[in-house]
Design a protein around this motif. Structure first.
Motif, PDB file in Angstrom:
ATOM      1  N   HIS A  14      11.354 -25.273  84.843  1.00  0.00           N
ATOM      2  CA  HIS A  14      11.925 -26.012  85.978  1.00  0.00           C
ATOM      3  C   HIS A  14      10.847 -26.299  87.023  1.00  0.00           C
ATOM      4  CE1 HIS A  14      15.540 -24.155  84.286  1.00  0.00           C
ATOM      5  NE2 HIS A  14      16.211 -25.136  84.852  1.00  0.00           N
ATOM      6  N   ALA A  15      10.939 -27.447  87.637  1.00  0.00           N
ATOM      7  CA  ALA A  15      10.137 -27.760  88.817  1.00  0.00           C
ATOM      8  C   ALA A  15      10.989 -27.357  90.022  1.00  0.00           C
ATOM      9  CB  ALA A  15       9.807 -29.239  88.872  1.00  0.00           C
ATOM     10  N   THR A  17      11.482 -27.369  94.117  1.00  0.00           N
ATOM     11  CA  THR A  17      11.078 -28.024  95.359  1.00  0.00           C
ATOM     12  C   THR A  17      11.978 -27.560  96.498  1.00  0.00           C
ATOM     13  OG1 THR A  17      12.462 -29.943  94.842  1.00  0.00           O
ATOM     14  CG2 THR A  17      10.138 -30.081  94.219  1.00  0.00           C
ATOM     15  N   ASP A  70      12.630 -29.363  83.354  1.00  0.00           N
ATOM     16  CA  ASP A  70      11.597 -30.214  82.773  1.00  0.00           C
ATOM     17  C   ASP A  70      12.161 -31.037  81.615  1.00  0.00           C
ATOM     18  OD1 ASP A  70       9.785 -29.075  84.542  1.00  0.00           O
ATOM     19  OD2 ASP A  70       9.019 -27.636  83.082  1.00  0.00           O
TER      20      ASP A  70
END
Length: 91
Positions: A14-15, A17, A70
């Motif tokens: 996972h990204a 933010t 992702d």
């Protein structure tokens, strides 16, 4: 990080933010640096520099964390958190 039932949210793949905004629909004050400390344990660190926080207006603001897979781009969002910005104390 934990999901809504308290289970550790594994951040592998996972990204992650994070943003701080003046209010839910308001202008973005800053992106927050996210460091994944332990993907398997869902441990992250959020950080801002003094340069990033210097222009923040005093008062309430909001933030949340967004995890984007992702593979497939599925998004998981934390609940929004209210934060209070106060002026610097130590000089």
């Amino acid at each position: 990080m934990k999901d809504s039932d308290g289970t550790i949210f594994v951040t592998t793949g996972h990204a992650i933010t994070c943003e701080i905004r003046a209010d839910i629909d308001g202008s973005k004050l800053s992106d927050v640096t996210v460091t994944i400390d332990s993907a398997a344990n869902g441990q992250i660190t959020l950080s801002l520099t003094d340069v990033q926080t210097e222009p923040f207006p005093r008062g309430k603001a909001v933030m949340d964390i967004l995890a984007t897979a992702d593979s497939g781009g599925i998004k998981y969002r934390s609940t929004s958190k209210e934060i209070i910005i106060i002026g610097g104390v130590t000089r």
